[in-house]
Structures are given as C-alpha cells and as structure tokens.
Design a protein around this motif. Structure first.
Motif, PDB file in Angstrom:
ATOM      1  N   CYS A   1       0.954  -1.345   0.017  1.00  0.00           N
ATOM      2  CA  CYS A   1      -0.063   0.131  -0.068  1.00  0.00           C
ATOM      3  C   CYS A   1       0.814   1.032   0.007  1.00  0.00           C
ATOM      4  CB  CYS A   1      -0.734  -0.042   1.188  1.00  0.00           C
ATOM      5  SG  CYS A   1      -2.042   1.231   1.270  1.00  0.00           S
ATOM      6  N   ILE A   2       1.784   1.194   0.598  1.00  0.00           N
ATOM      7  CA  ILE A   2       2.736   2.376   0.905  1.00  0.00           C
ATOM      8  C   ILE A   2       3.595   2.627  -0.627  1.00  0.00           C
ATOM      9  CG2 ILE A   2       4.929   3.259   2.116  1.00  0.00           C
ATOM     10  CD1 ILE A   2       2.369   3.596   3.712  1.00  0.00           C
ATOM     11  N   MET A   3       3.957   1.346  -1.067  1.00  0.00           N
ATOM     12  CA  MET A   3       4.640   1.612  -2.399  1.00  0.00           C
ATOM     13  C   MET A   3       3.861   2.233  -3.401  1.00  0.00           C
ATOM     14  SD  MET A   3       7.428   1.265  -3.894  1.00  0.00           S
ATOM     15  CE  MET A   3       8.452   0.705  -2.413  1.00  0.00           C
ATOM     16  N   GLN A   4       2.389   1.713  -3.253  1.00  0.00           N
ATOM     17  CA  GLN A   4       1.492   2.194  -4.648  1.00  0.00           C
ATOM     18  C   GLN A   4       1.348   3.659  -4.135  1.00  0.00           C
ATOM     19  OE1 GLN A   4      -2.952   1.827  -4.147  1.00  0.00           O
ATOM     20  NE2 GLN A   4      -2.666   0.265  -5.970  1.00  0.00           N
ATOM     21  N   PHE A   5       1.206   4.078  -2.764  1.00  0.00           N
ATOM     22  CA  PHE A   5       1.037   5.599  -2.761  1.00  0.00           C
ATOM     23  C   PHE A   5       2.470   6.521  -3.075  1.00  0.00           C
ATOM     24  CE2 PHE A   5       2.224   9.003   0.182  1.00  0.00           C
ATOM     25  CZ  PHE A   5       1.300   9.996  -0.129  1.00  0.00           C
ATOM     26  N   PHE A   6       3.455   5.615  -2.826  1.00  0.00           N
ATOM     27  CA  PHE A   6       4.824   6.225  -3.090  1.00  0.00           C
ATOM     28  C   PHE A   6       4.881   6.581  -4.597  1.00  0.00           C
ATOM     29  CE2 PHE A   6       9.417   5.657  -4.283  1.00  0.00           C
ATOM     30  CZ  PHE A   6       9.583   6.950  -3.947  1.00  0.00           C
ATOM     31  N   LEU A   7       4.580   5.546  -5.475  1.00  0.00           N
ATOM     32  CA  LEU A   7       4.869   5.730  -6.951  1.00  0.00           C
ATOM     33  C   LEU A   7       3.897   6.510  -7.503  1.00  0.00           C
ATOM     34  CD1 LEU A   7       5.503   1.919  -7.748  1.00  0.00           C
ATOM     35  CD2 LEU A   7       7.150   3.845  -7.725  1.00  0.00           C
ATOM     36  N   ALA A   8       2.616   6.350  -6.923  1.00  0.00           N
ATOM     37  CA  ALA A   8       1.469   7.019  -7.320  1.00  0.00           C
ATOM     38  C   ALA A   8       1.682   8.522  -7.393  1.00  0.00           C
ATOM     39  CB  ALA A   8      -0.157   6.719  -6.903  1.00  0.00           C
ATOM     40  N   SER A   9       2.150   9.062  -6.099  1.00  0.00           N
ATOM     41  CA  SER A   9       2.498  10.283  -5.815  1.00  0.00           C
ATOM     42  C   SER A   9       3.651  10.797  -6.796  1.00  0.00           C
ATOM     43  CB  SER A   9       3.058  10.674  -4.208  1.00  0.00           C
ATOM     44  OG  SER A   9       1.889  10.367  -3.515  1.00  0.00           O
ATOM     45  N   ILE A  10       4.575  10.457  -7.017  1.00  0.00           N
ATOM     46  CA  ILE A  10       5.878  10.593  -7.899  1.00  0.00           C
ATOM     47  C   ILE A  10       5.018  11.128  -9.439  1.00  0.00           C
ATOM     48  CG2 ILE A  10       7.697   9.883  -9.227  1.00  0.00           C
ATOM     49  CD1 ILE A  10       8.585   8.081  -7.154  1.00  0.00           C
ATOM     50  N   PHE A  11       4.239  10.045  -9.841  1.00  0.00           N
ATOM     51  CA  PHE A  11       3.753  10.338 -11.210  1.00  0.00           C
ATOM     52  C   PHE A  11       2.606  11.356 -11.386  1.00  0.00           C
ATOM     53  CE2 PHE A  11       5.097   5.931 -11.440  1.00  0.00           C
ATOM     54  CZ  PHE A  11       6.339   5.925 -12.067  1.00  0.00           C
ATOM     55  N   VAL A  12       1.877  11.580 -10.117  1.00  0.00           N
ATOM     56  CA  VAL A  12       0.788  12.759 -10.267  1.00  0.00           C
ATOM     57  C   VAL A  12       1.473  13.901 -10.419  1.00  0.00           C
ATOM     58  CG1 VAL A  12       0.285  12.974  -8.050  1.00  0.00           C
ATOM     59  CG2 VAL A  12      -1.442  13.292  -9.794  1.00  0.00           C
ATOM     60  N   VAL A  13       2.552  14.205  -9.237  1.00  0.00           N
ATOM     61  CA  VAL A  13       3.166  15.389  -9.272  1.00  0.00           C
ATOM     62  C   VAL A  13       3.807  15.657 -10.389  1.00  0.00           C
ATOM     63  CG1 VAL A  13       5.121  16.503  -8.037  1.00  0.00           C
ATOM     64  CG2 VAL A  13       3.307  15.306  -6.831  1.00  0.00           C
ATOM     65  N   ALA A  14       4.577  14.818 -11.110  1.00  0.00           N
ATOM     66  CA  ALA A  14       5.488  14.763 -12.287  1.00  0.00           C
ATOM     67  C   ALA A  14       4.401  15.332 -13.414  1.00  0.00           C
ATOM     68  CB  ALA A  14       6.113  13.263 -12.860  1.00  0.00           C
ATOM     69  N   GLU A  15       3.028  14.843 -13.424  1.00  0.00           N
ATOM     70  CA  GLU A  15       2.360  15.014 -14.525  1.00  0.00           C
ATOM     71  C   GLU A  15       1.852  16.811 -14.279  1.00  0.00           C
ATOM     72  OE1 GLU A  15      -1.832  13.903 -16.864  1.00  0.00           O
ATOM     73  OE2 GLU A  15      -0.505  12.396 -15.659  1.00  0.00           O
ATOM     74  N   THR A  16       1.681  16.954 -13.001  1.00  0.00           N
ATOM     75  CA  THR A  16       1.310  18.615 -12.764  1.00  0.00           C
ATOM     76  C   THR A  16       2.355  19.328 -13.489  1.00  0.00           C
ATOM     77  OG1 THR A  16       0.191  17.607 -10.617  1.00  0.00           O
ATOM     78  CG2 THR A  16       0.870  19.956 -10.885  1.00  0.00           C
ATOM     79  N   PHE A  17       3.559  18.992 -13.379  1.00  0.00           N
ATOM     80  CA  PHE A  17       4.418  20.212 -13.751  1.00  0.00           C
ATOM     81  C   PHE A  17       5.111  19.625 -15.080  1.00  0.00           C
ATOM     82  CE2 PHE A  17       4.779  20.706  -9.130  1.00  0.00           C
ATOM     83  CZ  PHE A  17       5.120  22.049  -8.845  1.00  0.00           C
ATOM     84  N   MET A  18       4.744  18.323 -15.629  1.00  0.00           N
ATOM     85  CA  MET A  18       4.876  18.333 -17.013  1.00  0.00           C
ATOM     86  C   MET A  18       4.066  19.133 -18.052  1.00  0.00           C
ATOM     87  SD  MET A  18       7.204  16.146 -18.345  1.00  0.00           S
ATOM     88  CE  MET A  18       7.520  14.812 -17.411  1.00  0.00           C
ATOM     89  N   LEU A  19       2.721  19.286 -17.440  1.00  0.00           N
ATOM     90  CA  LEU A  19       1.824  20.078 -18.291  1.00  0.00           C
ATOM     91  C   LEU A  19       2.234  21.511 -18.234  1.00  0.00           C
ATOM     92  CD1 LEU A  19      -1.628  18.345 -16.835  1.00  0.00           C
ATOM     93  CD2 LEU A  19      -0.580  18.405 -19.239  1.00  0.00           C
ATOM     94  N   ALA A  20       3.016  21.806 -17.180  1.00  0.00           N
ATOM     95  CA  ALA A  20       3.424  23.432 -16.916  1.00  0.00           C
ATOM     96  C   ALA A  20       4.568  23.541 -18.004  1.00  0.00           C
ATOM     97  CB  ALA A  20       3.813  23.576 -15.453  1.00  0.00           C
ATOM     98  N   VAL A  21       5.359  22.723 -18.064  1.00  0.00           N
ATOM     99  CA  VAL A  21       6.496  22.607 -18.893  1.00  0.00           C
ATOM    100  C   VAL A  21       5.987  22.746 -20.209  1.00  0.00           C
ATOM    101  CG1 VAL A  21       8.361  21.195 -19.916  1.00  0.00           C
ATOM    102  CG2 VAL A  21       8.121  21.512 -17.469  1.00  0.00           C
ATOM    103  N   MET A  22       4.883  22.037 -20.650  1.00  0.00           N
ATOM    104  CA  MET A  22       4.517  22.138 -22.026  1.00  0.00           C
ATOM    105  C   MET A  22       4.016  23.211 -22.267  1.00  0.00           C
ATOM    106  SD  MET A  22       2.849  18.272 -22.215  1.00  0.00           S
ATOM    107  CE  MET A  22       2.479  18.144 -23.853  1.00  0.00           C
ATOM    108  N   ALA A  23       3.255  24.110 -21.380  1.00  0.00           N
ATOM    109  CA  ALA A  23       2.745  25.413 -21.599  1.00  0.00           C
ATOM    110  C   ALA A  23       3.866  26.349 -21.801  1.00  0.00           C
ATOM    111  CB  ALA A  23       2.076  25.801 -20.190  1.00  0.00           C
ATOM    112  N   TYR A  24       4.904  26.167 -21.244  1.00  0.00           N
ATOM    113  CA  TYR A  24       6.210  26.974 -21.475  1.00  0.00           C
ATOM    114  C   TYR A  24       6.707  26.774 -22.890  1.00  0.00           C
ATOM    115  CZ  TYR A  24      10.850  29.029 -21.491  1.00  0.00           C
ATOM    116  OH  TYR A  24      12.037  29.535 -21.913  1.00  0.00           O
TER     117      TYR A  24
END
Length: 313
Positions: free
Chosen positions: A99-122
């Motif tokens: 459960c902890i590992m699922q949360f850890f990995l999911a958190s990495i990817f959702v945060v990465a997507e948040t700022f990947m969209l910002a990078v694409m805006a730039y």
C-alpha cells in the motif's frame, strides 16, 4: 520511526473496499476498467512509439508529450491492476508495504504530470511568442532539464509524504473505503494523530497546484496577447489550434485534482472521492493520448503508415 507493533509484522494488511458495496456491478466495472486500461496502455505506449519512429515528431513539443505519455502509463499501471484484481476476487487485501509503495509511486507520477503540463505550457509560449528563436531557446539540453525537474520534484514530494505516513501508528480497523492507497484513506485508518501528515499533504498539494497554474496562466496570457496582435485571422487560428489539445488536458487534469484535494474533505462523500479518484487515476491517463492524437495530421499519418506496414505481414 515509530510504527505500531502490528505494522512490523509481515502479515499486516489493509483491506481496500473499492466498489464492494455494489456487488452486482463487479463484473461490469471489471470489464469497463479493463477496457480503459487496455486503451491507456496501447494509447500511451503507441504515442511514445509513434513519436520515436517519425522524424517529423522529433521536436521539443513531442519530446515533452512522450514523457507525459510515459507518466500516464506508469501512473495507470501503478493503480489499475490492483483495482482489477479487487473486482475479480473476493480477497481485497493489500500488504502494508504494498500500500505504501503504491502511494509512493502514484505520488511521484501525479506530481510529475502536474509540472509536465506546466513545462508543455512554457513550450507553447516559446513556440507562439518567439517562433524564430524556438529552435535556439528550446535546445536539447534545456528540454532534458525541463523534463528532469518534474520527475525530481515528484520524487522529493513523494518521499516526504511517505516518510510521515510511515511515522504513523496503525491499529484497530484496517479497512480502507477506497480502491487505491491515497493519502486520505491511509491516514483515516491510523490510530495516531495524523495532523502533521495531513497538513503536509495539503501544503504540498496547494503548492503544486498554485505554482503550476501560475506558470500555465502566465504563459497563456502572453500567448493570448501575442495571438490577438497577429494581423492574419488564419495565423491566429493556427496559433490557437496548437494550444487546444494542451488546454483541454490541463482543464481536465487540474479541474479534477482541485476538486479532490483542494476542497475540504468534510464536503465530499466517500463515493464522490472514489468517483473523482477513478477519473484522475484511470480515465485521464487514457484521455491524454486521445486528446493529443485527434486532429493531429502528423500522428494520424504515422499511425496509418504503421498500420499499412503491419497489414503487409
């Protein structure tokens, strides 16, 4: 770190209720989510392959899009297989570290997507506002740096949140009223005070949303002003059309995240949280490749050529 005595045993498990309160919907939901996951895998991996094999797509915009597809594939794969398993079998348990590992990995990817969209805006900002300098400004070195940032911050954010989750004690009920090990459901079964962990999660979520949205809104304000100054209506239409897919992806992703994490929890029923979680963990990773491939002539031509090549065998 102070873990409850039960946490240290190899048999410590959580129970993910998922959608078990709707027994008649287990099979239909399994088929729906299996279809969505199949489309997600094929769509995102297909987008990465298409970008790699078509020289016309070897541009910064598609470089960022390939990483967005990679993030979506990893995010969906972190969550959906366990969801499918829980719909197919009666045993809905998940090990504590799983459960902890699922949360850890999911958190990495959702945060990465948040700022990947910002990078694409730039990237769109440079393409529209400084088209003559686009190739110079968006150098391969800068592109790699811009892509590395979201991954690095995702890992830092996830490590921080995971550390404070592991500092909690768990006893009594291990039943989680969700299908995924999200922060809110993990702390809900803790028997120690989760205030610090909850506050930290809220602060990080707000920081990520506000900072990424500031970048996105600022870039699109400049894009809008630049486009409106263009003398040709055709030029304005072409400039806006390059941003439509990105704006659609931003609206869907940030709208869902803001609804789930930036609205006080007391106003959300568990069913609302589940539906929202399904949307951004399962549905959005499927939608992104569809959004970016629709009305994209280069992508459509590559898919057509690839299909024609495969049919020859």
């Amino acid at each position: 770190m102070l873990l409850a005595e039960g946490n240290q045993s190899s048999g410590f498990t959580f129970i993910l209720l998922g959608f078990s309160e709707y027994p008649d919907l287990q099979v239909p939901l399994f088929l729906v989510f299996l279809t969505i996951y199949t489309v997600t895998v094929l769509g995102n991996l297909g987008m990465i392959i298409i970008i790699r094999i078509n020289p016309k797509l070897h541009t910064p915009m598609y470089f960022f899009l390939s990483h967005l597809s990679f993030v979506d594939f990893c995010y969906s794969t972190t969550v959906t297989p366990k969801l499918l398993e829980n719909l197919a079998v009666e045993d809905r348990t998940i090990a504590f570290m799983g459960c902890i590992m699922q949360f850890f990995l999911a958190s990495i990817f959702v945060v990465a997507e948040t700022f990947m969209l910002a990078v694409m805006a730039y990237d769109r900002f440079v393409a529209v506002c400084n088209p003559l300098l686009y190739a110079v400004v968006m150098s391969p070195k800068l592109c790699v740096s811009l892509v590395s940032g979201p991954y690095a911050w995702g890992i830092i954010s996830s490590l921080t949140l995971t550390y404070f989750l592991l500092d909690l004690s768990f006893c009594g009920s291990h039943i989680m009223n969700n299908f995924v090990c999200e922060h809110s459901v993990i702390v809900s079964v803790s028997c120690s005070d989760p205030y610090i962990s909850q506050l930290l999660c809220f602060v990080i979520a707000i920081f990520n949303e506000v900072s990424s949205l500031i970048i996105i809104l600022t870039t699109y304000i400049f894009i809008f002003v630049t486009v409106m100054k263009m003398p040709s209506a055709g030029g304005r239409h072409k400039a806006f059309s390059t941003c439509v897919s990105h704006l659609t992806a931003i609206t869907i992703f940030h709208g869902t995240v803001l609804f789930l994490y930036c609205v006080p929890h007391s106003k959300n029923s568990w069913l609302t949280v589940k539906v929202g979680s399904v949307f951004y963990t399962v549905v959005i990773p499927m939608l992104n490749p569809l959004i970016y491939s629709l009305r994209n002539k280069d992508v459509e031509d590559t898919v057509r050529k690839l299909m024609n090549h495969l049919t020859k065998f």
